[in-house]
Write a protein that holds these residues in place. Structure first.
Motif, PDB file in Angstrom:
ATOM      1  N   LYS A 114       9.158   5.860  -1.875  1.00 33.16           N
ATOM      2  CA  LYS A 114       7.793   5.973  -1.365  1.00 33.16           C
ATOM      3  C   LYS A 114       7.144   7.276  -1.831  1.00 33.16           C
ATOM      4  O   LYS A 114       5.982   7.297  -2.236  1.00 33.16           O
ATOM      5  CB  LYS A 114       7.783   5.940   0.176  1.00 33.16           C
ATOM      6  N   THR A 118       3.689   7.492  -4.009  1.00 36.19           N
ATOM      7  CA  THR A 118       2.494   8.210  -3.561  1.00 36.19           C
ATOM      8  C   THR A 118       2.113   9.299  -4.550  1.00 36.19           C
ATOM      9  O   THR A 118       0.946   9.451  -4.903  1.00 36.19           O
ATOM     10  CB  THR A 118       2.724   8.884  -2.185  1.00 36.19           C
ATOM     11  N   ARG A 121       0.525   7.755  -7.598  1.00 36.43           N
ATOM     12  CA  ARG A 121      -0.806   7.199  -7.355  1.00 36.43           C
ATOM     13  C   ARG A 121      -1.868   8.273  -7.365  1.00 36.43           C
ATOM     14  O   ARG A 121      -2.978   8.057  -7.835  1.00 36.43           O
ATOM     15  CB  ARG A 121      -0.853   6.453  -6.015  1.00 36.43           C
ATOM     16  N   SER A 122      -1.498   9.457  -6.843  1.00 32.33           N
ATOM     17  CA  SER A 122      -2.512  10.509  -6.822  1.00 32.33           C
ATOM     18  C   SER A 122      -2.626  11.207  -8.165  1.00 32.33           C
ATOM     19  O   SER A 122      -3.692  11.683  -8.529  1.00 32.33           O
ATOM     20  CB  SER A 122      -2.206  11.516  -5.713  1.00 32.33           C
TER      21      SER A 122
END
Lengths: 306, 512
Positions: A114, A118, A121-122
């Protein structure tokens, strides 16, 4: 239509010293590679860790992904294409998607999937979807390793027993030596070509143990028949073996050849999910055919029956 | 055709018919009537998408937790008997200690424990002058019992929680001593399902400590970060809950979780609230205080509310875990494999494509190389695949991506048997015998070669099946089934084919 004529008469056994020497050299190289690679030879399945496959809608520049990973503290991650060989070479169906696999071997933090997702994605401009996510904890990773070795050992023993029962012990020894040869060299080639061991590769190795014995048995069958048929004068073993190998050449080449057709098809078109399985099978079958002729039979010769 | 040939032909015909019946559900899903037997071939998670989880139960925690409860009961019982017990506690991995004020009643306490709690084994007594500490250890086989029960109970709890997510056809199974395998097809949000499954959800109601209880109080953290002193024993636990629901306070729009207590719980709650009006009752979840409202009135309706700044998702998850009961011990994720549905669909496509290409090459080759006999091999091969799929469907085995690879591999291996037979027949033709005799000799002499090579591959397939999990098991399964059907097709069907059909070329020789 025939590939080899009935009167094929190559003196295979004369080549045996050269073949055995070459094989020993490659085995030594393979064993060296195994130990030299240390823990890096184990993929996520065996070492534990995460593998995430990201699907991008268009072709990506892998270096952008690499930079994003490094920037977020995942510099030890391994980035690879997740496709079958055909797509990598540009044959087969065209797919717009670009699937990339990110592997992160065991860290103390446990399941970091996870966090990785994350962070990416950023950091990345393009959108992606996670199509596959694997996490293997240390307990299970070690379990798979041990089970794998046990299974290999069991298979070799089972075959030793079966071939002893159906032929003779020295035939069985020749067969098992050839099989061990196949497994070691196939693993060596697998590692040398930059792959990491996975459950797919292990499954292929076990299958090769079971399959490679087939063409060995084809030759052995003929050797046994030739050894016990002619009544008058008992021919020399080396001649019996040569004649048997020549007689069964068609059969050996054809059976291996047809199986290679299908494993190559799997490797080229079967998708990234079975990439390791199909690659290992293809290599293993080729090595296995070679060993039936040049390793299994010479061992019979070495084992002089009094 | 001889009588025997006719009988065998009918037998083969029957098998083909049965195969079509079995496979129809897989290929013609929608259009079959209700009574049609057989079902669709099950697809593995790597082909239809979903998650595969292996969770480890921390059984050590279950033992500790049981001992803690025992310690609490023991304390109240000993105090009722007027023994000077200062406190009881669980320490280490499997120890329970009783701290006495003095050694006045030492022997009586020891015999009380020995009689009432036979699972505790006395270890040592430490007389430090000011206090006397008795140490007990839990019996080894009792601990094992607790561990086993913990895993079984965890499975039930997980099942309850998964059911509430409405996952279709989940599988939850024990694996080994303390591992649980959970398979969830078609799950889109695996992260929240994992959280729900893994949440211990130990709920306790404890009074906030005041006055003299402060001595025996424990400090627990509150959701908002502060700490609160509460009594060290719960007055009521999550067992008292019948059901839990999310509701919204109509006045404040606050999201709350409403608890409905069962009859025992309702009576207990009634008594607790009656005895403690004015005091604060802390609601503790997994060691964290959610809220500690003041008891204004006796509550006899068997309803309670937990409010504490919840987000909707949190409240829903909480309601689910409270409804399903607490886990006896924490879970760790040991292995997880999640495949998205899009990759699954791609995998099927890739698998089928590689199969078609591989099979086509092999079949074309066989026809070119062996002429009419090659056609027989083609028919035999196609029948082989049909029979393999039939067996998969009949046995309820799961098809995985490596399983498809196993089918493709079988195509290559099945043809081997035909090649062995045909080459043998070709050799026999060289000796000048009649065509029929050559065929018979070919089949007879090749028989054991085929059996030997396939039995060895089968044996390694069985070992691989025993070792592998999930997808690899699927590979081993199709490999083994494929070997069975290959031998049948090459020997039985091939032989029958030669007997039923005139396989001659223009010159009247065997077309092989």
């Amino acid at each position: 239509m025939k590939i080899f004529s009935e009167t094929l008469n190559i003196d295979f056994m004369k080549l045996r010293s050269a073949a055995i020497t070459m094989s020993l050299a490659i085995i030594a190289l393979s064993i060296f590679t195994w130990f030299n690679a240390g823990v890096s030879k184990y993929g996520v399945d065996f070492a534990g860790g995460n593998e995430i496959v990201l699907r991008f809608a268009a072709k990506q520049d892998m270096s952008d992904l690499r930079k994003a990973l490094d920037a977020n503290g995942f510099s030890s991650a391994v980035v690879q294409e997740f496709v079958d060989e055909g797509s990598a070479l540009g044959i087969g169906e065209e797919d717009d998607n670009h699937d990339i696999s990110v592997k992160l071997k065991a860290t103390e933090k446990g399941d970091v999937a996870k966090g990785l997702e994350t962070a990416l994605r950023s950091s990345l401009k393009e959108d992606f979807s996670v199509i596959k996510e694997d996490y293997v904890g240390p307990v299970v990773g070690e379990q798979i390793r041990n089970q794998g070795l046990t299974a290999l050992a069991c298979s070799l023993l089972v075959i030793l027993a079966y071939v002893s029962f159906r032929f003779e012990f020295r035939f069985a020894v020749g067969a098992v030596v050839a099989l061990a040869h196949d497994v070691i060299i196939t693993t060596g080639i697998f590692l040398l070509s930059g792959h990491e061991l996975s459950t797919g590769a292990l499954a292929a190795l076990l299958t090769i143990v079971g399959y490679s014995i087939n063409d060995t048995i084809i030759v052995y069958d003929r050797i046994r028949e030739n050894m016990f048929s002619k009544g008058k004068k008992k021919p020399a073993l080396v001649d019996v073996i040569n004649r048997s190998v020549n007689q069964t050449m068609n059969r050996t080449v054809l059976t291996s050849g047809t199986t290679l057709f299908v494993t190559t098809s799997l490797w080229l078109f079967g998708g990234g999910g079975i990439a390791d399985l199909s690659y290992t099978l293809t290599i293993g079958i080729m090595i296995g055919t070679y060993s039936s002729i040049f390793i299994a039979s010479p061992v019979l010769l070495l084992w002089k029956k009094d | 055709m001889t009588e025997s040939t006719k009988k065998r032909a009918w037998f083969l015909g029957a098998i083909i018919a049965i195969s079509f019946v079995c496979l129809a559900p897989t290929f013609f899903a929608g259009s079959l009537p209700e009574w049609w037997p057989g079902r669709k071939i099950k697809l593995g998670l790597d082909l239809k998408g979903g998650s595969y989880l292996v969770m480890g139960v921390e059984v050590g925690e279950a033992v500790k937790s049981t001992l803690s409860n025992t310690a609490l009961s023991l304390r109240s019982e000993l105090r009722k008997e007027d023994y000077p017990v200062v406190k009881t506690r669980q320490t280490g991995d499997d120890l329970l200690q009783i701290v006495l004020l003095n050694n006045r009643a030492l022997e009586e306490v020891k015999s009380y424990v020995a009689k009432q709690y036979p699972e505790l084994v006395f270890r040592e007594v430490e007389d430090a002058g000011v206090r006397v500490t008795l140490s007990y250890q839990i019996k080894a086989d009792e601990a094992l019992n607790i561990e086993k029960l913990a895993v079984d109970q965890a499975i039930e709890t997980i099942r309850n929680r998964v059911d509430q997510y409405g996952v279709a056809e989940p599988t939850i199974q024990k694996s080994g001593a303390n591992l649980i395998v959970v398979q969830l097809p078609d799950v889109t949000d695996i992260a929240s399902v994992k959280k729900t499954i893994g949440s211990v959800a130990k709920l306790e109601f404890r009074l906030v400590a005041t006055g003299k209880e402060i001595e025996e109080a424990v400090s627990l953290p509150h959701r908002d970060g502060s700490t609160v002193q509460v009594e060290d024993h719960p007055l009521m636990t999550g067992d008292a809950i019948k059901t839990a629901n999310v509701d919204i306070d109509p006045q404040t729009n606050e999201i709350r979780v409403g608890l409905s207590l069962n009859s025992v719980g309702a009576k207990l709650f009634d008594r607790i609230t009656a005895d403690n009006v004015g005091r604060q009752l802390a609601i503790v979840l997994d060691g964290v205080i959610q809220s500690y409202p003041v008891i204004r009135d006796r509550i006899s309706g068997g309803n309670a509310t937990i409010s504490g700044d919840f987000m909707m998702e949190e409240a829903r998850t909480l309601a689910i875990v409270l409804r399903s009961g607490a886990l006896p011990a924490p879970l760790t994720v040991e292995e997880e494999r999640t495949v998205g549905a899009s990759l699954g669909a791609d995998a099927i496509q890739d698998g089928v494509f590689s199969f078609v290409v591989g099979a086509a090459v092999v079949l074309i080759f066989m026809v070119i190389y062996y002429s009419k006999a090659g056609f027989l091999a083609v028919f035999s091969l196609l029948l082989n695949i049909v029979l393999m799929l039939t067996l998969l469907s009949f046995l309820g085995a799961t098809l995985t991506l490596p399983g498809i690879a196993g089918i493709v591999l079988t195509v290559g291996m099945a043809v081997d048997a035909n090649i062995i037979i045909f080459e043998r027949i070709r050799e026999e033709i060289g000796t000048g015998a009649s065509a029929a005799a050559c065929v018979e000799a070919g089949f007879a002499k090749a028989h054991w070669t085929i059996m030997d090579s396939n039995i060895t591959t089968f044996l390694t397939g069985v070992i691989l099946y025993g070792l592998g999990t999930g997808p690899i098991k699927g590979f081993a399964a199709t490999l083994c089934l494929g070997i069975l059907t290959s031998v049948f097709c090459a020997l039985f069907v091939g032989h029958l084919g030669f007997q039923m059909f005139r396989m001659r070329n223009a010159k009247g020789e065997l077309s092989i």
